[in-house]
Enzyme design. Structure first.
Site, short mmCIF file in Angstrom:
data_model
loop_
_atom_site.label_atom_id
_atom_site.label_comp_id
_atom_site.label_asym_id
_atom_site.label_seq_id
_atom_site.Cartn_x
_atom_site.Cartn_y
_atom_site.Cartn_z
N GLY A 32 -2.55 5.33 -9.04
CA GLY A 32 -1.83 6.60 -8.96
C GLY A 32 -1.52 7.17 -10.33
CG ASP A 51 6.14 4.04 -6.38
OD1 ASP A 51 4.92 3.83 -6.35
OD2 ASP A 51 7.00 3.16 -6.15
CG HIS A 193 -14.43 0.96 -0.40
ND1 HIS A 193 -15.33 0.96 -1.43
CD2 HIS A 193 -13.23 0.64 -0.96
CE1 HIS A 193 -14.72 0.68 -2.56
NE2 HIS A 193 -13.45 0.46 -2.30
#
Length: 330
Positions: A32, A51, A193
């Site tokens: 992030g 956050d 993924h």
């Protein structure tokens, strides 16, 4: 001689004449924070870094803001713990979640990260009902499906970042092997993924030369396997946590394609409704990315082996998804 004052129409700038995009990143960990810095450096918009840990996003944002005068950043960054500060975002990137540790698979993260994603979407969506959501949290394809299901958004507005990263890794390994610039390598990695991702050898070239004319089949397979385990290779080196520079750069590429209406063809985790013979699943496929999100899926011609590998990858994602579906009933 007296000079006439300018009229209000010419003296006052229209504050609504220029709209600066707003990009929210939920999760101020390494990915992030690296993404926030990348977005600022490219002047893609104002950034909100959120956050749950008090002080962390505020401190990171202040540090990045203080670098802006030295690096030519023209937009702003805000660190916060309050979802109200994310209101009106055009793009919301979710990186929040537990990172992998050595020996841990992406699927091991399913239960805890699934609950985190459901909570994040429930808190972010009411403040930005028109946003596009980009998922980075693992297991990526399943987390993207969960976001789509719980948000009720059009599938084109919910996508996962994986193929751009995996393709960049494959390009890097090929370039190093051949001693060429990675920009000369063109490729596409599809599928989930994970360890069953599908690098498309039939669509891989180096300066327009097919890869099969430059490397042996054995060497190509070696690079394919390294790509499939590229994330784990970094985890094993770092011991705690995983990759973040390349995932951030890959995500920034997607954000730019959306905000700048590029219609760039990028491999992203997108919702399949019959494309490639697959139904009701999020999986890595090439898409046009523009202001409408994953606007349309590009169906490439695959070899029989590539199609079979894609179906095997989809089956693995579906099995993990079946484990995750009870999260909706919690």
């Amino acid at each position: 001689m007296a000079v006439a004052s300018p009229s209000p129409q010419t003296a006052v700038l229209n504050p609504t004449a220029i709209t600066i995009p707003k990009i929210t990143i939920i999760g101020a960990g390494n990915v992030g924070a690296s993404l926030a810095r990348s977005l600022l450096s490219q002047n893609l918009g104002n950034v909100v870094l959120l956050d749950i840990v008090s002080g962390r996003p505020q401190g990171l944002a202040l540090d990045m803001a203080e670098a802006c005068p030295l690096e030519g950043c023209t937009h702003h960054i805000l660190g916060t713990n309050d979802y109200q500060d994310t209101a009106g975002s055009q793009v919301i990137v979710i990186t929040a979640g537990l990172p992998r540790k050595p020996g841990m698979s992406r699927d091991d993260l399913l239960k805890v990260n699934g609950r985190i994603i459901l909570d994040v979407v429930a808190k972010a969506l009411p403040h930005s009902p028109d946003a596009h959501f980009i998922l980075v949290t693992n297991p990526l394809d399943v987390m993207t499906y969960l976001t789509w299901q719980t948000s009720g958004l059009l599938p084109s507005r919910v996508m996962g970042q994986a193929g751009v990263l995996d393709s960049a890794r494959f390009r890097t390994f090929i370039a190093h092997e051949l001693g060429v610039p990675p920009q000369d390598v063109s490729t596409m990695v599809l599928g989930g993924h994970g360890d069953l991702m599908v690098p498309l050898i039939s669509h891989t070239t180096v300066s327009s030369i097919p890869l099969t004319e430059l490397l042996s089949a054995a060497k190509i397979q070696e690079l394919v396997e390294r790509t499939r385990h590229g994330g784990a290779e970094i985890v094993n080196h770092l011991k705690t946590g995983g990759a973040y520079y390349a995932p951030a750069a890959a995500t920034a590429t997607m954000v730019a394609a959306i905000l700048q209406n590029q219609s760039a063809i990028l491999p992203v985790s997108a919702y399949l409704d019959g494309q490639y013979g697959l139904q009701d699943i999020y999986l890595g496929v090439p898409c046009h990315l523009d202001r409408n999100g994953a606007a349309s899926i590009v169906e490439l011609s695959l070899t029989a082996n590539e199609q079979a590998a894609l179906e095997t990858s989809a089956q693995s994602v579906r099995q993990t998804l079946e484990k995750a579906l009870p999260l909706f009933e919690a």
